[in-house]
Design an enzyme around this catalytic site. Structure first.
Site, mmCIF file in Angstrom:
data_model
loop_
_atom_site.group_PDB
_atom_site.id
_atom_site.type_symbol
_atom_site.label_atom_id
_atom_site.label_comp_id
_atom_site.label_asym_id
_atom_site.label_seq_id
_atom_site.Cartn_x
_atom_site.Cartn_y
_atom_site.Cartn_z
ATOM 1 N N HIS A 108 0.812 -1.208 0.000
ATOM 2 C CA HIS A 108 0.000 0.000 0.000
ATOM 3 C C HIS A 108 0.852 1.267 0.000
ATOM 4 O O HIS A 108 0.327 2.366 0.010
ATOM 5 C CB HIS A 108 -0.915 -0.036 1.236
ATOM 6 C CG HIS A 108 -1.901 1.094 1.287
ATOM 7 N ND1 HIS A 108 -2.334 1.760 0.171
ATOM 8 C CD2 HIS A 108 -2.528 1.691 2.314
ATOM 9 C CE1 HIS A 108 -3.182 2.710 0.517
ATOM 10 N NE2 HIS A 108 -3.311 2.692 1.813
ATOM 11 N N CYS A 109 2.190 1.126 -0.008
ATOM 12 C CA CYS A 109 3.009 2.333 0.167
ATOM 13 C C CYS A 109 3.933 2.638 -1.012
ATOM 14 O O CYS A 109 3.772 3.663 -1.673
ATOM 15 C CB CYS A 109 3.854 2.193 1.433
ATOM 16 S SG CYS A 109 2.867 2.048 2.916
ATOM 17 N N ILE A 110 4.905 1.752 -1.243
ATOM 18 C CA ILE A 110 6.008 2.108 -2.157
ATOM 19 C C ILE A 110 5.532 2.402 -3.589
ATOM 20 O O ILE A 110 5.999 3.356 -4.208
ATOM 21 C CB ILE A 110 7.115 1.015 -2.145
ATOM 22 C CG1 ILE A 110 7.552 0.708 -0.700
ATOM 23 C CG2 ILE A 110 8.322 1.430 -2.974
ATOM 24 C CD1 ILE A 110 8.132 1.868 0.056
#
Ligand SMILES: NC(=O)c1ccc[n+]([C@@H]2O[C@H](COP(=O)([O-])OP(=O)(O)OC[C@H]3O[C@@H](n4cnc5c(N)ncnc54)[C@H](O)[C@@H]3O)[C@@H](O)[C@H]2O)c1
Length: 436
Positions: free
Chosen positions: A272-274
């Site tokens: 969900h981030c990078i």
């Protein structure tokens, strides 16, 4: 004075804390505060998640069922769908998703929804902290104005700050309580109170001059990872052309005790981030007419990796006078990284889809993911026994889970494409094991 009594309740742990969003970020955070003695309400708008949590079943690798159950029994933690608990909360922390829309623009609707719930129930003396990763100025330009109709005066009776979550789910070395927090309040008093709050659960807090600095610090951390992973991915392609294993080179370079940090190639980036956060930053700058070149290039390289993996499979099968069309291919691992069952943005799913589109029959094994919805159908994980591996035309290692037996995989399979260098160091008969 309002802030003095709030600070006192924070210091003696009598403040009531509400955390909105009980996922990978919100749940470990909530239980960390509960563990040190605060009473915490975990608010989530997913009723199934709330029921599961109240039954004492955790939804993250960072919290055991046993620990969750003991906090529930002690009356320190309860999950709820009922936002009216905000009326008694001294502290509200927002940990809701910040994904991308199909257009790759930020989807800030979850923050707006959660912020609206908080603002409509605002009472003087509340500390509100946004932890969701977001574009710069969200806290001051989006959240703060929501409290204006209530007559809130920031720094006097409303304390508002941004403090990014930096958790790495499933990482046993750095858990939420081990990772320093960055805190940027709208006013100095907002920063001071927020820092006092987090000092109850983490050893180090870095106070910065504004929410914008804190928002940007989080984005820069993830841009840094994204760009360096892209560099490793491109470097791996260069190494393949030069017939050298990229991991051997990167490990050798990493012996330098300063000025180098190793990043390794893989089948693409997920979670969900990078893959997402850098695009929050480039979107914001695009509004100002600025195109961020590093972010665009890194995104391009990382998103091309699943195609690169399919090309590796195609070439390797070709060498054995086989084709992808009609081949039985086993994907080892579908989670986006090892040790978790998180499928969000997982490049493994794209690799499987691309292989399927070329006519392969695809199955998968993953100890953390019992089933997936693949091309509209339920696909159950298989057990990668010797017999099963031996019947496949190709085994593609896409997630390097510790549970897989790599020597046995190499010995039992006819062809292994290793996108994680999980078989590095094992004897690899020429043409039977291909590494990225
Ligand atoms: N997962 C990570 O590794 C990680 C690490 C650092 C930061 N973050 C950031 O933290 C934020 C949350 O990520 P996550 O991984 O915990 O997401 P998640 O999907 O695991 O959890 C989010 C939870 O929020 C709930 N939710 C959504 N909208 C809601 C609303 N309006 N009211 C109440 N509940 C609501 C969902 O039902 C879900 O349970 C994101 O901004 C993410 O970028 C994530």
């Amino acid at each position: 004075m309002i802030s003095t009594s709030l600070e006192q309740r924070i210091r003696d742990h009598s403040a009531h804390i509400a955390i909105i969003g009980q996922g990978y970020v919100g749940l470990p955070l909530a239980t960390e505060f509960a563990r040190v003695g605060f009473t915490v309400s975990g608010i989530d708008n997913d009723p199934d998640r709330v029921t599961t949590l109240n039954m004492g079943r955790s939804c993250t690798p960072d919290l055991t069922d046993k620990d969750l159950q003991s906090l529930i029994r002690a009356g320190k933690y309860a999950a709820t769908t009922d936002f009216s608990v905000l009326q008694k909360s001294d502290v509200v922390i927002i940990c809701v998703p910040t994904p991308l829309r199909k257009s790759k623009d930020p989807d800030i609707s979850y923050v707006v929804a959660a912020g609206t719930e908080v603002a409509t129930r605002f009472h003087p003396g509340q500390l509100v902290v946004l932890e969701s990763t977001t574009y710069p100025e969200t806290t001051e330009e989006l959240l703060l104005p929501m409290f204006e109709p209530k007559g809130a005066k920031v720094g006097e009776d409303l304390f508002l700050a941004f403090s990014p979550e930096r958790i790495d789910p499933g990482n046993p070395t750095f858990r939420v309580g081990d990772i320093p927090k960055i805190v940027g309040g709208v006013t100095a008093e907002c920063t001071r109170l927020t820092a006092a709050l987090y000092r109850q659960i983490v050893p180090k807090v870095r106070e910065v001059s504004s929410p914008k600095v804190a928002e940007l610090a989080k984005l820069y951390e993830n841009v840094f990872r994204n760009v360096n992973i892209a560099l490793a991915n491109e470097f791996a392609q260069m190494c393949r052309r030069l017939n050298v294993n990229s991991k051997e080179v990167i490990d050798a370079a990493a012996t330098k005790p300063f000025g180098f940090m190793p990043f390794y190639p893989g089948p693409g980036i997920g979670g969900h981030c990078i893959p997402i956060d850098p695009l929050y930053l480039s979107w914001k700058l695009r509004l100002d007419g600025y195109e961020s070149r590093f972010i665009a290039l890194a995104d391009d390289i990382n998103r091309s990796m699943p195609h690169m993996v399919v090309e590796m499979v195609t070439q390797a099968l070709n060498t054995q006078r086989r084709s992808v069309n009609g081949a039985h291919i086993i994907a080892l691992g579908v989670a986006y990284k090892k040790g978790v069952g998180d499928l969000r943005e997982s490049p493994a799913l794209e690799v499987m889809e691309l292989l399927r589109a070329r006519g392969a029959e695809v199955s998968y094994a993953d100890p953390h993911v019992p089933s997936i919805t693949f091309e509209g159908h339920l696909l159950k994980a298989i057990e990668p026994t010797d017999a099963v591996l031996g019947t496949a035309d190709c085994v593609v290692i896409l997630t390097d889970h510790a549970e897989f037996d790599y020597p046995r995989t190499v010995a039992a399979s006819r062809l292994v494409i290793d996108t994680r260098n999980a078989t590095f160091g094992l004897p690899a008969p020429a043409g039977r094991v291909v590494r990225l």
